[in-house]
Design an enzyme around this catalytic site. Structure first.
Site, PDB file in Angstrom:
ATOM      1  N   CYS A 107       0.800  -1.093  -0.120  1.00  0.00           N
ATOM      2  CA  CYS A 107       0.037  -0.085  -0.004  1.00  0.00           C
ATOM      3  C   CYS A 107       0.728   1.256   0.063  1.00  0.00           C
ATOM      4  O   CYS A 107       1.620   1.567  -0.916  1.00  0.00           O
ATOM      5  CB  CYS A 107      -0.854   0.113   1.265  1.00  0.00           C
ATOM      6  SG  CYS A 107      -2.350   1.010   1.017  1.00  0.00           S
ATOM      7  N   HIS A 108       0.593   2.157   1.085  1.00  0.00           N
ATOM      8  CA  HIS A 108       1.423   3.406   1.071  1.00  0.00           C
ATOM      9  C   HIS A 108       2.676   3.223   1.636  1.00  0.00           C
ATOM     10  O   HIS A 108       3.711   4.231   1.795  1.00  0.00           O
ATOM     11  CB  HIS A 108       0.635   4.520   2.100  1.00  0.00           C
ATOM     12  CG  HIS A 108      -0.340   4.990   1.259  1.00  0.00           C
ATOM     13  ND1 HIS A 108      -1.682   4.324   1.013  1.00  0.00           N
ATOM     14  CD2 HIS A 108      -0.498   6.099   0.544  1.00  0.00           C
ATOM     15  CE1 HIS A 108      -2.485   5.089   0.478  1.00  0.00           C
ATOM     16  NE2 HIS A 108      -2.017   6.224   0.110  1.00  0.00           N
TER      17      HIS A 108
END
Length: 174
Positions: A107-108
């Site tokens: 993800c991030h």
């Protein structure tokens, strides 16, 4: 199935991590035989954005990449944005990648890899909003469930956790 016996995995995170992106990979590597150490910017405990509390084993200034076999970088927008501003965290990530140790990122979580200058020439994926940042840092961004390239295992979202967990176990076992 690959085994991670006698392996120790560092998990680098701070508050507001995406709960499942920390707990699911952590549990998967435990089931494969690895020990984990949670490293954060502060001591005590950290809390996920949905309330999961995790004890911190070491601060970023105390951690040394040489003590671990692999690194896990969970996502969560706020977590990823905060951790990348910590110089000791960026240094730790840089040490992992420069040593050729495997890194699992979802993800991030990939934001810190840009600050560590660790993605140039790496094919990887992430949450779509990181595409420009990763590309500007030299990565070749693709929209795939999981990508393994140059010891970096990357995935997009919690939906990809089954494939991500399988891939990190395989890569961390090498």
């Amino acid at each position: 199935m690959s085994t991670l016996e006698n392996k120790t995995i560092a998990i680098l995170s701070t508050n507001n991590f995406e709960d499942s992106e920390l707990t699911s990979p952590r549990d998967a590597v435990h089931e494969a035989g690895a020990a984990t150490v949670v490293v954060s910017t502060e001591s005590g405990s950290i809390e996920g954005k949905n309330g999961t509390e995790v004890s911190v084993d070491l601060t970023t200034s105390e951690a040394n990449a040489a003590d671990y076999d692999a690194l896990l970088l969970p996502g969560g927008t706020s977590n990823a944005d905060q951790i990348r501003t910590d110089e000791a965290a960026v240094k730790l990530v840089r040490e992992f990648t420069q040593a050729g140790k495997p890194v699992g990122v979802i993800c991030h979580g990939g934001w810190i890899l840009t600050d560590a200058e660790a993605v140039s020439g790496v094919r990887m994926t992430s949450y779509p909003s990181l595409k420009t940042d990763l590309s500007n840092a030299g990565a070749t961004w693709v929209d795939e469930e999981v990508v393994v390239d140059k010891r970096i295992v990357s995935s997009r979202t919690p939906d990809d956790l089954p494939a991500f967990n399988k891939a990190i176990i395989e890569e961390f076992a090498k």
